[in-house]
Enzyme design. Sequence first.
Site, PDB file in Angstrom:
ATOM      1  N   ASN A 211       0.775  -1.204  -0.010  1.00 40.59           N
ATOM      2  CA  ASN A 211      -0.220  -0.125   0.111  1.00 40.59           C
ATOM      3  C   ASN A 211       0.874   1.300  -0.266  1.00 40.59           C
ATOM      4  O   ASN A 211       1.925   0.905   0.112  1.00 40.59           O
ATOM      5  CB  ASN A 211      -0.904  -0.134   1.227  1.00 40.59           C
ATOM      6  CG  ASN A 211      -0.121   0.220   2.587  1.00 40.59           C
ATOM      7  OD1 ASN A 211       0.491   0.881   2.828  1.00 40.59           O
ATOM      8  ND2 ASN A 211      -0.575  -1.057   3.313  1.00 40.59           N
ATOM      9  N   ASP A 279      -4.504  -6.246   5.372  1.00 41.88           N
ATOM     10  CA  ASP A 279      -5.612  -6.956   6.127  1.00 41.88           C
ATOM     11  C   ASP A 279      -5.503  -8.399   5.737  1.00 41.88           C
ATOM     12  O   ASP A 279      -5.840  -9.098   6.450  1.00 41.88           O
ATOM     13  CB  ASP A 279      -6.941  -6.141   5.687  1.00 41.88           C
ATOM     14  CG  ASP A 279      -7.117  -4.743   6.472  1.00 41.88           C
ATOM     15  OD1 ASP A 279      -6.901  -4.920   7.560  1.00 41.88           O
ATOM     16  OD2 ASP A 279      -7.678  -4.219   5.813  1.00 41.88           O
TER      17      ASP A 279
END
Length: 398
Positions: A211, A279
């Site tokens: 990310n 996640d």
Amino acid sequence: MRLAGRRILLIISGGIAAYKALELIRAIRAEGGAVTPVLTRAAQQFITPLSAAALAESRALVDLFDLTDEAEMGHIRLSRASDLLLVCPASADILARMAAGLADDLATTLLLATDKPVMVAPAMNVRMWDHPATRANVATLKARGVHVIEPATGPMACGEHGPGRLPDVPLLVEALVAHFGAKTGPLAGRHAIVTAGPTHEPIDPVRYIANRSSGKQGFAMAAALAALGARVTLVAGPVALATPPGVVRHDVTTAQEMAAAVEAALPADLAVMVAAVADWRVERAPAKIKKGPGGPPELKLVENPDILAQVAAPGARRPRLVVGFAAETEEVVAHAVAKLGRKGCDLVVANDVSGDVMGGDRNLVHLVSVDGVETFPEGTKEEVAARLARRFAEWLHG
Ligand code: C5P
């Protein structure tokens, strides 16, 4: 007064950032430190010895013959009578002269003659900073034990953009405080664990999911907690950032590694989970996935451990204060309130990442607790971190 009794020989070299050295003198004095300013010839094109002397309340020196007792080797005495030599701003030129061991003016003579720690705060045009000659000079100085305060990234006086800016004065002061190991302050004797940066989750041996987290807010958080006297363990995902002074850093790649490193760092008084942990991880292929007639591969995602929730779970090793971060693009505060309960943490720092916060230098946050929401003024990530660190200290003392 975190620099009380510290004597700093401040060598100011030439560059547009020289004016910030004047602010720095004032800030060091406000923390109780003493400053003897030394200006190179180039520095005097930007600021005057008189203004430096007035702020330092000490004579500003500009050449070897200022030392009236030079017959008694005044430059050697001067360079050793201080606790630290700080070159700020350090131009490409003075870094080169230091690396080469020149002693052709007062500043470089003092730097060569000293037996005290030397710190440099480089500031220059981004191309000069990136030039292989400067890179080599900085590497040489680091190898000799010179502490380099990495320049900040941002718009420059010359109109270009990139690394090379002198960090803001409060940050320079924190670097000095951390150097002197001032384990005083409201968090003295406390252990803080901070996570920062992204995680990389491998797909196969050559690919990964990531990310856009830069790690800047987490690193600023670690620096701010250390500046308040905490012993800080920083668990960092893959980022290219310098370790803040006085912080112990553990580099990790994946969420599972981050969870293990945090677990190993416990016990702690406070845990501040700033990292943008992935996640999900991918069920990793043992060999590089090939293109083939069967079409694109299906990636099977597996849930990662929630490090924040694990640390916040009740138990003997739960830190007294557990703080989560919530990066949201909409309904920022509402989501943060929900997260408080879901994760079991004491405070949530909610930040709106719908703009260019991720990777940027500024941040706007809301501090959410069961008692309500406090919105901080927008500021640099360092300013936000300093304000949060003070709040955390108050919380622990409350
Ligand atoms: O659930 P969400 O990812 O929005 O929560 C963000 C907060 O939880 C951050 O403090 C982050 O560091 C933490 N977190 C974590 N481990 C995860 C996911 C998030 O520690 N696997």
